[in-house]
Every structure is written in C-alpha cells, then in structure tokens.
Design a protein around this motif. Structure first.
Motif, PDB file in Angstrom:
ATOM      1  N   ALA A  33       0.681  -1.030   0.264  1.00 36.48           N
ATOM      2  CA  ALA A  33      -0.544  -0.012   0.323  1.00 36.48           C
ATOM      3  C   ALA A  33       0.833   1.058  -0.156  1.00 36.48           C
ATOM      4  N   SER A  34       0.232   2.674  -0.305  1.00 35.02           N
ATOM      5  CA  SER A  34       0.843   3.375  -0.371  1.00 35.02           C
ATOM      6  C   SER A  34      -0.293   5.008   0.335  1.00 35.02           C
ATOM      7  N   GLY A  35       0.712   5.627   0.922  1.00 33.52           N
ATOM      8  CA  GLY A  35      -1.125   7.024   1.405  1.00 33.52           C
ATOM      9  C   GLY A  35       0.139   6.773   2.947  1.00 33.52           C
ATOM     10  N   PRO A  36      -0.460   8.016   3.596  1.00 34.28           N
ATOM     11  CA  PRO A  36       0.178   8.765   5.150  1.00 34.28           C
ATOM     12  C   PRO A  36      -1.050   7.606   5.823  1.00 34.28           C
ATOM     13  N   TYR A  37      -0.086   7.396   6.623  1.00 35.61           N
ATOM     14  CA  TYR A  37      -0.573   6.379   8.115  1.00 35.61           C
ATOM     15  C   TYR A  37      -0.840   7.686   8.448  1.00 35.61           C
ATOM     16  N   ARG A  38      -0.947   8.574   8.911  1.00 33.98           N
ATOM     17  CA  ARG A  38      -1.564   9.410   9.815  1.00 33.98           C
ATOM     18  C   ARG A  38      -1.813  10.832   9.070  1.00 33.98           C
ATOM     19  N   GLY A  74      -5.416 -17.836  -9.718  1.00 35.66           N
ATOM     20  CA  GLY A  74      -5.665 -19.277  -9.607  1.00 35.66           C
ATOM     21  C   GLY A  74      -6.598 -19.216  -8.278  1.00 35.66           C
ATOM     22  N   GLN A  75      -6.016 -20.812  -7.804  1.00 35.66           N
ATOM     23  CA  GLN A  75      -6.304 -20.968  -6.667  1.00 35.66           C
ATOM     24  C   GLN A  75      -5.702 -20.529  -5.498  1.00 35.66           C
ATOM     25  N   TYR A  76      -4.484 -19.769  -5.812  1.00 35.69           N
ATOM     26  CA  TYR A  76      -4.007 -19.435  -4.467  1.00 35.69           C
ATOM     27  C   TYR A  76      -3.913 -17.224  -3.585  1.00 35.69           C
ATOM     28  N   TRP A  77      -4.287 -17.285  -2.861  1.00 35.17           N
ATOM     29  CA  TRP A  77      -4.478 -16.077  -1.676  1.00 35.17           C
ATOM     30  C   TRP A  77      -2.608 -15.527  -1.344  1.00 35.17           C
ATOM     31  N   SER A  78      -3.277 -13.971  -1.627  1.00 30.51           N
ATOM     32  CA  SER A  78      -1.828 -13.676  -0.940  1.00 30.51           C
ATOM     33  C   SER A  78      -2.422 -13.834   0.499  1.00 30.51           C
ATOM     34  N   PRO A  79      -1.646 -13.343   1.657  1.00 34.92           N
ATOM     35  CA  PRO A  79      -1.236 -12.735   2.967  1.00 34.92           C
ATOM     36  C   PRO A  79      -2.027 -11.536   2.584  1.00 34.92           C
ATOM     37  N   VAL A  80      -3.076 -11.104   3.965  1.00 32.39           N
ATOM     38  CA  VAL A  80      -3.633  -9.647   4.446  1.00 32.39           C
ATOM     39  C   VAL A  80      -2.863  -8.826   4.217  1.00 32.39           C
ATOM     40  N   THR A  81      -2.594  -8.043   3.682  1.00 34.59           N
ATOM     41  CA  THR A  81      -2.118  -7.138   3.961  1.00 34.59           C
ATOM     42  C   THR A  81      -2.794  -5.353   4.720  1.00 34.59           C
ATOM     43  N   GLU A  82      -2.235  -5.631   6.307  1.00 32.74           N
ATOM     44  CA  GLU A  82      -3.558  -4.313   6.722  1.00 32.74           C
ATOM     45  C   GLU A  82      -2.409  -3.031   6.731  1.00 32.74           C
ATOM     46  N   VAL A  83      -3.434  -2.337   6.203  1.00 31.04           N
ATOM     47  CA  VAL A  83      -3.491  -0.850   6.696  1.00 31.04           C
ATOM     48  C   VAL A  83      -3.662  -0.508   6.941  1.00 31.04           C
ATOM     49  N   LEU A  91       9.112  20.481  18.519  1.00 26.89           N
ATOM     50  CA  LEU A  91      10.183  19.271  19.538  1.00 26.89           C
ATOM     51  C   LEU A  91      10.597  20.910  19.049  1.00 26.89           C
ATOM     52  N   LYS A  92      11.334  20.694  20.737  1.00 25.88           N
ATOM     53  CA  LYS A  92      12.416  21.210  20.903  1.00 25.88           C
ATOM     54  C   LYS A  92      13.392  20.762  20.012  1.00 25.88           C
ATOM     55  N   HIS A  93      13.779  19.108  20.493  1.00 30.35           N
ATOM     56  CA  HIS A  93      14.784  18.792  19.866  1.00 30.35           C
ATOM     57  C   HIS A  93      14.047  17.528  18.464  1.00 30.35           C
ATOM     58  N   ALA A  94      14.941  17.186  17.577  1.00 26.90           N
ATOM     59  CA  ALA A  94      14.231  16.010  17.769  1.00 26.90           C
ATOM     60  C   ALA A  94      14.847  14.940  17.309  1.00 26.90           C
ATOM     61  N   PRO A  95      13.958  14.110  17.329  1.00 23.99           N
ATOM     62  CA  PRO A  95      14.628  12.690  17.775  1.00 23.99           C
ATOM     63  C   PRO A  95      15.209  11.422  16.479  1.00 23.99           C
ATOM     64  N   ASN A  96      16.431  11.230  17.384  1.00 29.73           N
ATOM     65  CA  ASN A  96      17.183  10.471  17.091  1.00 29.73           C
ATOM     66  C   ASN A  96      16.701   9.631  15.367  1.00 29.73           C
ATOM     67  N   GLY A  97      17.322  10.021  14.107  1.00 29.99           N
ATOM     68  CA  GLY A  97      17.032   9.549  13.296  1.00 29.99           C
ATOM     69  C   GLY A  97      16.247   7.474  13.083  1.00 29.99           C
ATOM     70  N   GLN A  98      16.735   6.955  13.989  1.00 33.26           N
ATOM     71  CA  GLN A  98      16.510   6.254  13.884  1.00 33.26           C
ATOM     72  C   GLN A  98      15.308   5.488  14.808  1.00 33.26           C
ATOM     73  N   TYR A  99      14.905   5.944  15.414  1.00 38.56           N
ATOM     74  CA  TYR A  99      14.114   6.245  16.290  1.00 38.56           C
ATOM     75  C   TYR A  99      12.784   7.351  16.374  1.00 38.56           C
ATOM     76  N   ALA A 100      12.836   7.490  15.227  1.00 41.44           N
ATOM     77  CA  ALA A 100      11.546   9.400  14.912  1.00 41.44           C
ATOM     78  C   ALA A 100      10.156   8.593  14.876  1.00 41.44           C
ATOM     79  N   ALA A 101       9.428   7.325  14.679  1.00 41.69           N
ATOM     80  CA  ALA A 101       8.315   7.002  15.211  1.00 41.69           C
ATOM     81  C   ALA A 101       7.180   7.858  13.881  1.00 41.69           C
ATOM     82  N   GLY A 102       7.748   8.365  12.830  1.00 41.36           N
ATOM     83  CA  GLY A 102       7.000   8.998  11.576  1.00 41.36           C
ATOM     84  C   GLY A 102       7.243  10.066  11.939  1.00 41.36           C
ATOM     85  N   GLY A 103       7.671  10.770  13.065  1.00 39.76           N
ATOM     86  CA  GLY A 103       8.086  12.460  13.645  1.00 39.76           C
ATOM     87  C   GLY A 103       7.153  12.315  14.540  1.00 39.76           C
TER      88      GLY A 103
END
Length: 978
Positions: free
Chosen positions: A750-755, A808-817, A830-842
């Motif tokens: 999928a594409s599109g914003p989470y928040r 055909g007869q085969y199905w993919s796993p479900v993608t939850e979005v 925020l005064k200080h930006a979070p570390n880039g590794q742990y930014a949780a999307g902003g």
C-alpha cells in the motif's frame, strides 16, 4: 552430457584413489600456526593452547571487560591477571574465564588489579594481583603458550590434553612463592565451593551467570609440590585461596587441572585418564602431534610463506570449536540442566550457528564427516532435552543469541552430502518443531510469509533467514519422502519475495507500506548487524528466482557492482561488527560472506575470482590484527580455508560448491574414506583460463561434493587476465531445487499516509502479476466475495484497509493498512528532533493516541539521544486541565534510561508559562529488561491553551554502565492531556 562427464570423472577418480586412510607421518604443519592472529583488532581470539575441538582452553587473561575483551585477552594489553581455563574464540559476547590460577611471589594480594570504567580497562592497579609482561617474552604455538611475568619473576608455560591443562612455572626468585586461585574471576558468580583435599590437591566448583544464564564448572588442581593454604579475607574461603610453596630460586612448580561440566567426580576422572604424571614436555609434544594430524587433513604448497601461515592458522582456528562437552565416562550436562550419558558418540558445545553454517560446517562436511555426525546427534539430544534445536548454545545453555534456526542448514547440508549416521526422521521432526515455536516473530511470519518493521525488530533479516532455513527443512523432507512437509516449507521459503522493491533492493515494510525514506546504506533496526546492501543478496536457496525478481541478469549484476563499488559510506546507527568494507560489502561480519561468489550465477565468474583474491589479500594477515572482524568460532577462518581451496558453499543444503580462485599451486585434501582430492593451479594470476577434472575438460563454474569424496584431481590453468571460462549459461551454478513459487502470491503493498488531518488517499500495487486484488474496510478478511480493488481510496476517518491478492486458486497474505486521523485539537512542536533511527514517523506519533509496545525497536517510540524530550502541545483553544502524562520506556542494556523528571507547564499565549508540577522518576536505572512507566502531573483544573512537557534527560550513561562516557537515550510515547 554434463552428467555423463561427471560420472566418467568420478569413476576415473575412484580407480586412482588409495584404498587406505591417510596414514603417512604428518609434516610439522603446526609450525605455520600463529595463535596470536585475531587477538588484536576486533578478532577476539585467544592465544592459549587447546586441542582440536578440545574441552579446555587454558590461557592468559589480560582484559576482563568490554567488547574487545570477549575472549579475555587482547594483544595490545601488557598485564596478565591470571590464567583461566576456558576461553571463547572470536565471539562478540563475553563469557568463560573459569578457574583462575596466578603464580606469584612477594606479599599475597587478594583482589585482582584489574580496574575498569564502564567496559573500558583502566591502568593496572598494583595494589591488586597481576603482572606486567614484555611481548618479547610471549610465545604462542599450537598446543603451547608461554610468557614471563615480569613483576613476579616467573616464567609461566601451559600445554593441554583434550580435557585437562598442565602448567609449568619457573620461579627465577622464590620469595614468598604462592599461587592465587580465584573463583570470582570473570562473570557474575552465583555460587562456589573450594576444598583442600590434601597438601597437593585442591578441588571445587563455581556457577556463573554471563552470556549463559547458569553455567556450572567443576575442577581439580593437583600440584607436584606440597603447599600450605594461607589465611585469607573473612568470608572468602569458598571463592579464593592463596597456596604457599617452599621453593628455591630457579625451581619449577607444576600444576595439573581437570575440569567438568558434570561434577567433581568427572573432573577427577578426566584428569586421571589424561595425565599420568607431570610430564610437561611430553604433553606438549603430544598436543603438537595432535595438531599436526589434524592440520594434515589438507596439505598446501606453492605459494608464499605468509600465505601458508595464514592458511594453517585459519585451519587451526576452524578446528578450535565446537568443543568436546562430555567427560571420559560419557556423561555430559544436558540442555535440561541434568546429567546424561551418551551412548552414541561424543557430545559437543559452543555452536555459533548463525556464523558457522555458512563455511565452517561445509568445511567439516569434507574433512570432519564422522565428527559432523556427532554434532547432529548433539543437536537431536539437545532438542530432546530442551524442546528446541540449538540457536546459539553455550555450555548446555541456550543463549538465543542471533536470529533464525540455522541448525537446520547444518543438518540438511550434511544429509545432502552423504553424512547419514544419525536418525534423520528424528532430526526432521526436531527441525519442524523448532520452526514452529511462537517466538521471535515466527507466528506472524508463518501467517503472512514475511515480517514488517513495526511487528518485529530485524524484520528483513529474519524474513530472509527464516526463508532460507525453511528451504533447508524442505530439502530434508523431500529426501525423506515427506511431501506435505516439503511443500509447506518450500512455500514458506519463498516469502522473501515480499520484501524486494521496484529497484531490486530488500526493503522494510511498515504498516502495509514500504518504509519511507529508506536508504540501503543505513544500518537500522530492520537488519541484524548490517544494512540493506549487506542483506540485499541473501536468498541463497533460490538465486535464479532472486535474479528474476530483481529484474533479470543485467539488473542483478548491476546491483552487485553498485554494492562492491559504492562510494557512499555507512549511515544510521554505529554497529561495531560492520568492518572489512569494500564498498558496502562488509567482510568482517557474516551476512556478506557469500556475495563475492554471486557473480558466477550471473555469468561473470572472473569478477568472483578477482574479488575473492582481493578479499584474501586484504582481509587476512599473519599478524595479531590479521582478521577483518570477529573470528566467530571458526567462520571467518573457514571462509579463507574454503576460498583458498578455490571452492565455496554458497547454498549449504545443496551438495555442490561454486568455484572461485585457488590460492595455492597444489592443495591436497586427505579424506576420511582413504582417498585424496587434489586441486592444482598452474600458471600465475587469479583468473581461471581452463580446467580439467580427472584429466577431462571441466567448464562448469561449480563442483559436486561427490566429485571431492570420490577422490581425484581438479586442475586449473591460471593467468593474470580474465577469461570467459565458466560464463556460458550452461556452465553457471544453480541454487536449490526445491521451490514452490506457483503457490506464493505476494502481499499487496500500500501507499498513502499513516497519519492524516483531513483526508488520506490510499493506493495499492502488487510486485508480481495477479488475477485480482480484493479489499475490505469493515474489519473482515477479504475473500472472493469482497470488492475488487480498482484504484485509490479516499478516507476521512480512522480506517484499516485490508488487501488480498489472488492468482488462480492461491491467495496472498492479508495486507493491513491502518490510517489514523489525528485530533484537530492536538498539535505538537518539538525543541529537539528525535534520533533518526527512532523517529516513529514524526512528532505527531506522540499525540496520535497509539502507544508504543514493549520493544523500543518497532517504530512506535521516539528516541531522544542526549537531549530532553521538550515539546509544546497546542490544544487549539483555552481548556481546563486535569492531568498531563507521558509514557516513557527504559531498557538500560540498550542505553535507554528514564528521564530524571517530568516537568509540565501551561500557557495561554505560548509566551508566559506557569509550572503545573514536577514528578521525579522512581525507576531504578540498574533494572534489567524493558520497563514502561507513565509519569503524570495533576493540573487541578488550571486553564491553558498550550502545554509544555519536558522529560529531563540524564544525557550521559551512568559511570557504572557499559556505555559510560557515551550519551544515553530517553524514549517517549504517548503524551496524554486530560
């Protein structure tokens, strides 16, 4: 035609092979071994003596803390704090160091002189025991170690049998000669006992907690001189002893040491069986003879003296472990903590399987076939005792270090190569059960075929490695006629396809989408000790499918070129294991080890030949810093041994080897079946021009395992310029044969914003052709009756879109979005930006109403490195406030601590602030594990439009902590304003 040529070659080889086992007196190959290799840099080896696959590893301890102290020794150190009797070879985590003995003179010092701050060693404290030494006095060779303890005037020498050690100490001066025995040395001591049996014998035990959670060691020490035990500090009678000896200057004192994981009886029996007297020189000679027999399994000639030293030192390190783990009477400590008796071979310990399945065990499948059977019998016994096959087993403990279940690779590879002296049905049962535990993301992996970054840490690495391991299970199941198991695991083995993006990179998925801003050069929590380049080619079981999936041969070769020629450096978090770089390739850690050989699959074997030569030239030396990274229990060295022979097992589980470039003019492998296989390289240069197998033209760039086992000769013509040898389609290697591609339908992406604030547009795509995509937004699982997906979907409320593809007869796993609509009233700056590794999307993640889970690595938490959490929330209007709270997480092992306090202020205009209150942290900074606490301030109905929250950072790791001297993290999510 190719099959007929192989059969003729095998028949020719059988006719020429000798009928009896290799019995010629071995040459003194041990003279080429330098145990100091890897003791410098980050190799983490130890220099003390041991026997091939021996139980005991006595040697000097110079560094007791820190990553580079993992083995207890580092070449840069100049103080010996004693000689312990167990050491790990090249690991990245510390343990062992049992039963410290230190010969000394002068006044007895009861405490070690080792001092440290955090993990870093400090200068020697002369008020404690230990001695400086000169490097010139140090000598290490196969089966022997010696050093002069300058401060005590003692020449200390050690040699060994399989389960026992023999010390010889020559006292140049003998004033107050004594031996310190310290059971508290190294690791957290849980319990100990010490008994003087007579005036020449002391025995005891200790139980420690370090990497292994509960590790008992029993011992007996017997001296050739009588001693008197000196009174020590009160309360330490069971953990320390100073044994005084009446010696003359120049006199020699000897000590024998036996150990056991079972009991005191076992330690005594081991000593009685393996040492009949204090015959140091004889034992030393026997140890060297044992190594010469072991090393003579492969004889090389026709290269430089340095290359020969590097080769035999690598072969030596390949045979240091796994370690014998049963006493002379056959008893051993089981995974269940109980004593068992082996009736079917020798039990072993120290299985660094995430590392060693790649090259070490394939090497053993050639030269240690009978021992390989015992390894697998050990695995099955451990399953019966502990309910799971080993992952990273240590002294009867499962450490669960590293990922996946690569023991299945070792078993499948051995069976495929004709090593079958074990119960294969029992092995398969254990393999299946170990792959179906509900831990480490396996529940989710089984359900959807891959892992996402918000579901499991190291999601990409785990998906790829689980897939390969599942293929190994399918291989053995196929061989045993278990069709249902084979089909199920063959289908699981293709889940890697879900993580290949349009550019051909492995790409983390998060919440049904590709991770935004992804850079394959970034070292992140989505990978295990690596980045996307270093894991970007780990599909060893279906390389042809991988080539097709990334866009074909030319695209595949371009990706390889981009990796090895990359000018961009690493980004993201610092990872000490990622060393030995060529572009983005990292030879110092295992995920990259097969990559140089992949050019052969794309029809450019000359690039493999050039790269393998470069790696052997640049990543290995005959000096203490002669390894590019951790030795890792033989894997780093086994890569060199196999590559120097000109062969490498890219796909363990498939009985063939990719041909690289031989290092020596002649290498002869003496096989256990009495035959020998010789690899000859005529001419100069790394590039193969032509080849012959047993006198007949050989054009494939691979060799079957059976061709080696039948004996014979593989002969190459070499030159300094590349050739087209082995490049034709028919000559390229092929990966595994058990695939279930038709059953695997990829999950839509999928594409599109989470928040979002007002509306969100969600879209979807599939990475391979399908018949249809069905979807739902009502919580149901899409099926054939669900609406067909025809394009973007606009949502204006919090929604979970579910997508499922069909072919055909085969199905993919479900993608939850999921798509979460943010509150109009809550906005945060925020005064200080979070570390880039742990930014949780902003920053919005702090006020989205979704709380992070127990694992900080999964993307729900914001991490602030060395700075406060300092944020202002705009409520949109003046409101009466009742309570303000912030969720924080502590995981001190990962340098994450609670804030010292939470301060909360309010304002009507964002300019003038009123303190609502401060609450202090009450969580112990020493506490282990993941701890989540909510810190809250009562507002008592005070009004305000703006709320400022400040989590006061500790900034630095505490002085007691392993990260001392480095900044620390605070992690936050979620902020609640009531």
């Amino acid at each position: 035609m190719l099959y007929r040529s192989i059969m003729l070659a095998v028949a020719w080889a059988a006719a020429l092979s000798t009928a009896s086992a290799w019995a010629a007196p071995p040459a003194d190959l041990a003279r080429y071994v330098n145990p100091m290799v890897g003791t410098g840099g980050h190799g983490h080896t130890f220099p003390g003596p041991t026997l091939p696959f021996g139980m005991i590893q006595p040697g000097p301890d110079t560094r007791l803390t820190g990553w580079d102290g993992s083995s207890g020794y580092h070449d840069s150190d100049r103080v010996v704090y004693g000689f312990s009797h167990t050491h790990l070879s090249g690991t990245g985590v510390s343990d062992y160091g049992d039963i410290l003995l230190l010969p000394a003179t002068g006044k007895v010092k009861w405490a070690s002189g080792y001092r440290y701050k955090g993990e870093d060693p400090l200068p020697f404290d002369g008020s404690g025991y230990g001695s400086q030494f000169d490097k010139a006095s140090e000598r290490a060779e196969a089966g022997y170690y010696g050093v002069t303890l300058k401060d005590y005037g003692v020449r200390a020498e050690i040699t060994t049998t399989l389960r026992t050690a023999l010390h010889r100490w020559t006292f140049a001066r003998a004033d107050q000669a004594h031996v310190m025995l310290d059971l508290s040395h190294r690791g957290e001591l849980l319990a100990a006992g010490l008994n003087v049996l007579d005036d020449r014998t002391v025995a005891g035990w200790r139980r420690t907690k370090a990497w292994a959670a509960n590790r008992p060691v029993y011992f007996i020490v017997r001296f050739d001189h009588p001693f008197k035990r000196l009174a020590g500090p009160m309360g330490q009678e069971q953990i320390k002893a100073a044994l005084a000896f009446d010696l003359k200057a120049g006199e020699v004192l000897q000590a024998q040491v036996g150990i056991s994981a079972v009991d005191a009886k076992g330690a005594a029996a081991n000593l009685a069986a393996e040492q009949k007297g204090f015959a140091f020189d004889k034992v030393r000679q026997q140890a060297r003879a044992a190594w010469n027999r072991q090393l003579s399994r492969i004889e090389v000639e026709g290269s430089s003296e340095k290359d020969t030293r590097v080769f035999y030192t690598a072969l030596y390190h390949s045979f240091v472990q796994p370690n014998t783990f049963q006493d002379v009477d056959g008893r051993y400590l089981g995974r269940d903590g109980r004593v068992h008796l082996s009736h079917d071979g020798t039990r072993y310990s120290v299985f660094s399987l995430w590392d060693t399945f790649r090259a070490a065990h394939p090497l053993y499948s050639i030269v240690e076939r009978r021992r390989s059977e015992d390894f697998i019998k050990t695995f099955i016994a451990q399953f019966n005792e502990g309910g799971r096959l080993p992952v990273w087993e240590l002294w009867g403990n499962e450490t669960d270090c590293m990922i996946a279940y690569h023991v299945v690779s070792v078993i499948a590879d051995a069976y495929a190569k004709g090593i079958r002296g074990f119960d294969a049905k029992a092995a398969l049962h254990a393999m299946v059960k170990s792959a179906e535990v509900d831990k480490y993301g396996l529940t989710t992996y089984r359900k959807q075929g891959y892992l996402q970054g918000d579901e499991e840490a190291e999601s990409v690495s785990k998906t790829l490695e689980y897939a390969y391991d599942d293929w190994c299970i399918a291989v053995l199941a196929t061989a045993l006629g278990e069709k249902d198991i084979a089909q199920r695991f063959a289908a699981r083995a293709e889940g890697w396809r879900n993580l290949i993006d349009e550019q051909g990179h492995v790409h983390p998925r998060v919440k049904g989408r590709w991770l935004e801003g992804y850079d394959p050069a970034e070292v992140s929590v989505n990978f295990t000790e690596a980045n996307g380049w270093q894991y970007g080619f780990f599909v060893p079981h279906n390389i042809e499918g991988f080539i097709a999936r990334v866009g074909g041969k030319e695209k595949f070769l371009q990706l390889l070129d981009d990796c090895f020629n990359a000018q961009q450096g690493l980004s993201g978090r610092h990872q000490v294991d990622i060393t030995g770089l060529i572009g983005q390739y990292a030879h110092g850690n295992e995920p990259s080890h097969h990559m140089a050989y992949l050019y052969a699959y794309g029809g450019q074997p000359w690039k493999t030949q050039a790269l393998v030569k470069r790696l052997m030239d640049e990543m290995y030396n005959d000096t203490p810093d002669g390894l590019a990274g951790n030795e890792d229990c033989g894997q780093m060295s086994a890569w060199y041994v196999m590559s120097a022979l000109g062969l490498y097992s890219v796909t363990p589980g498939q009985p063939n080897y990719v041909i690289g470039t031989p290092r020596f003019r002649r290498a002869t492998i003496h096989l256990e079946n009495g035959r020998r296989f010789t690899i000859r390289a005529d001419g100069a240069g790394p590039y193969i021009q032509a080849a012959q197998l047993n006198g007949k033209r050989w054009s494939p760039v691979w060799l079957a395992h059976d061709a080696i086992m039948q004996g014979g000769e593989l002969r190459f013509s070499m030159a300094a310029t590349p050739s087209q040898w082995g490049s034709a389609v028919a000559e390229r290697p092929r990966s595994g044969q058990v695939h279930a591609v038709e059953q695997v339908v990829l999950a839509p992406v999928a594409s599109g914003p989470y928040r979002f604030k007002d509306t969100a547009v969600l879209d979807a795509q599939v990475m391979e052709p399908v018949d249809a995509i069905h979807y739902s937004v009502d919580g149901s699982e899409p099926d054939a009756a669900s609406p067909l997906w025809h394009g973007p979907l606009t949502v204006s409320a919090t929604t979970t879109l579910k997508l499922r593809a069909r072919r055909g007869q085969y199905w993919s796993p479900v993608t939850e979005v999921p798509a979460v609509k943010l509150s109009e009233q809550l906005k945060i700056t925020l005064k200080h930006a979070p570390n880039g590794q742990y930014a949780a999307g902003g920053a919005a993640a702090l006020v989205d109403g979704i709380r992070g889970g127990n694992d900080f690595r999964l993307g729900g938490w914001l991490g602030f490195y060395g700075v406060d959490l300092d944020g202002v929330i705009d409520l949109g209007e003046q409101r009466k406030l009742r309570r303000v709270a912030v969720n924080f997480l502590q995981d001190q092992n990962s340098w994450i601590f609670m804030p010292r306090a939470l301060e909360v202020e309010t304002s009507s205009d964002g300019m003038q602030w009123t303190l609502l209150g401060t609450v202090q942290n009450m969580v112990d900074e020493h506490a282990d594990g993941s701890i989540i606490r909510e810190l809250a301030v009562n507002a008592d109905g005070k009004a305000g439009r703006y709320v400022r929250v400040r989590g006061v950072a500790p900034v630095w790791c505490p002085d007691w902590h392993k990260g001392q001297g480095n900044r620390s993290f605070i992690f936050a999510d979620e902020i609640t304003v009531e």
